[in-house]
Scaffold this active site. Sequence first.
Site, PDB file in Angstrom:
ATOM      1  N   HIS A   1      72.704  23.462  -4.485  1.00  0.00           N
ATOM      2  CA  HIS A   1      73.263  22.745  -3.331  1.00  0.00           C
ATOM      3  C   HIS A   1      74.671  23.280  -3.084  1.00  0.00           C
ATOM      4  O   HIS A   1      75.111  24.243  -3.750  1.00  0.00           O
ATOM      5  CB  HIS A   1      73.237  21.230  -3.572  1.00  0.00           C
ATOM      6  CG  HIS A   1      73.840  20.813  -4.882  1.00  0.00           C
ATOM      7  ND1 HIS A   1      75.174  21.006  -5.193  1.00  0.00           N
ATOM      8  CD2 HIS A   1      73.284  20.226  -5.975  1.00  0.00           C
ATOM      9  CE1 HIS A   1      75.416  20.542  -6.411  1.00  0.00           C
ATOM     10  NE2 HIS A   1      74.286  20.080  -6.910  1.00  0.00           N
TER      11      HIS A   1
ATOM     12  N   HIS B   1      76.967  23.994  -6.061  1.00  0.00           N
ATOM     13  CA  HIS B   1      76.738  25.289  -6.728  1.00  0.00           C
ATOM     14  C   HIS B   1      77.284  26.423  -5.861  1.00  0.00           C
ATOM     15  O   HIS B   1      77.847  27.402  -6.377  1.00  0.00           O
ATOM     16  CB  HIS B   1      75.244  25.539  -6.953  1.00  0.00           C
ATOM     17  CG  HIS B   1      74.568  24.563  -7.851  1.00  0.00           C
ATOM     18  ND1 HIS B   1      73.681  23.623  -7.396  1.00  0.00           N
ATOM     19  CD2 HIS B   1      74.654  24.388  -9.191  1.00  0.00           C
ATOM     20  CE1 HIS B   1      73.229  22.911  -8.406  1.00  0.00           C
ATOM     21  NE2 HIS B   1      73.808  23.346  -9.515  1.00  0.00           N
TER      22      HIS B   1
ATOM     23  N   SER C   1      71.441  17.884  -7.711  1.00  0.00           N
ATOM     24  CA  SER C   1      70.065  18.342  -7.485  1.00  0.00           C
ATOM     25  C   SER C   1      69.105  17.164  -7.523  1.00  0.00           C
ATOM     26  O   SER C   1      67.999  17.233  -6.994  1.00  0.00           O
ATOM     27  CB  SER C   1      69.664  19.346  -8.563  1.00  0.00           C
ATOM     28  OG  SER C   1      70.632  20.356  -8.624  1.00  0.00           O
ATOM     29  N   ARG C   2      69.510  16.076  -8.173  1.00  0.00           N
ATOM     30  CA  ARG C   2      68.609  14.934  -8.329  1.00  0.00           C
ATOM     31  C   ARG C   2      68.675  13.945  -7.171  1.00  0.00           C
ATOM     32  O   ARG C   2      67.875  13.012  -7.118  1.00  0.00           O
ATOM     33  CB  ARG C   2      68.933  14.205  -9.635  1.00  0.00           C
ATOM     34  CG  ARG C   2      68.604  15.038 -10.857  1.00  0.00           C
ATOM     35  CD  ARG C   2      69.121  14.365 -12.096  1.00  0.00           C
ATOM     36  NE  ARG C   2      68.944  15.171 -13.281  1.00  0.00           N
ATOM     37  CZ  ARG C   2      67.910  15.063 -14.116  1.00  0.00           C
ATOM     38  NH1 ARG C   2      66.963  14.194 -13.877  1.00  0.00           N
ATOM     39  NH2 ARG C   2      67.834  15.828 -15.181  1.00  0.00           N
TER      40      ARG C   2
HETATM   41  O1  PAF Z   1      74.850  21.815 -15.264  1.00  0.00           O
HETATM   42  C1  PAF Z   1      73.757  22.420 -15.369  1.00  0.00           C
HETATM   43  O2  PAF Z   1      73.104  22.764 -14.403  1.00  0.00           O
HETATM   44  C2  PAF Z   1      73.204  22.697 -16.761  1.00  0.00           C
HETATM   45  O3  PAF Z   1      73.517  21.681 -17.637  1.00  0.00           O
HETATM   46  C3  PAF Z   1      73.649  24.059 -17.326  1.00  0.00           C
HETATM   47  C4  PAF Z   1      75.149  24.102 -17.560  1.00  0.00           C
HETATM   48  C5  PAF Z   1      73.243  25.174 -16.374  1.00  0.00           C
HETATM   49  C6  PAF Z   1      72.958  24.313 -18.666  1.00  0.00           C
HETATM   50  O4  PAF Z   1      71.566  24.318 -18.544  1.00  0.00           O
END
Ligand code: PAF
Length: 279
Positions: A34, A37, A186-187
Amino acid sequence: MRVLRSIDELRSIRAHSIANAQKVGFVPTMGALHLGHAELMKVASDQSDISIASIFINPKQFNSASDLAKYPRTIDDDLAICSECKVDYVYLPEISDVYPEGFDTSITPGSLGSLFEGASRPGHFSGMATVVVKLFNIVQPNVAFFGKKDYQQLAIIRRFVADLNFPIQIFGMETVREVDGLALSSRNAQLTDEERKEAPRFFEILQAFNRSFSSTDSLNEAISDAKAQLLSLQCFQLDYFDIAEQDSLQPSRDTSKRLVALGAILGSQVRLIDNQELQ
Ligand code: PAF
């Protein structure tokens, strides 16, 4: 943008970057990307000579098989977002590369991992720390980028990077929010319509608490008020709300310290976490 699937490919990119004194920036993710990120990836791409994102849904950090099964899988959209954010490489590891047969090691955070999310989701932070350590060793970045939305995750990563002497700078970025204040996650896609309508109240209550924190004569009363408001939400149950020191996350009422308010609320299918650094 190039998609990488093997550790050998990453090793050769790393060797090349060392030979050319290039800075490698890394954004680990579990996909379902999203705008939060996207911000991390844009900053990684701006601030590094070589930017690498990874997408790996890490089974070890889920508390149940059903939670893992429910996690959104949107790889085509994810790759399009990575490309828009101009990352140079996306690492899509095979599960058998991350956890080959016989894999029998885990990283267990200390006291930082047992509070808050750690108490509600036993084993979650050990799974998270184990995969992040593995990804750090595979990618060997100079700097790695994480969102402050997962405040405890960030604190744990900073702690093990210092404790285990990883030569990696950790960059924590502000939470990206919907216009109504709901922290991007994401949830969020798993919220019902009713829950989605009420969810922004969570951050409103945190913000109101931050305002009373700076003016109240009774911190305990302000905390009780915030808890009462969270308890009065119709669609969510309160999991926890407390204030703690920003680095150690030890609960504290010492206002001379740098404090953060942390909370979690449970909907029908999804739990939301959020936080507010207190000023
Ligand atoms: O925050 C996340 O998406 C996850 O916890 C991570 C840091 C990629 C580890 O799987």
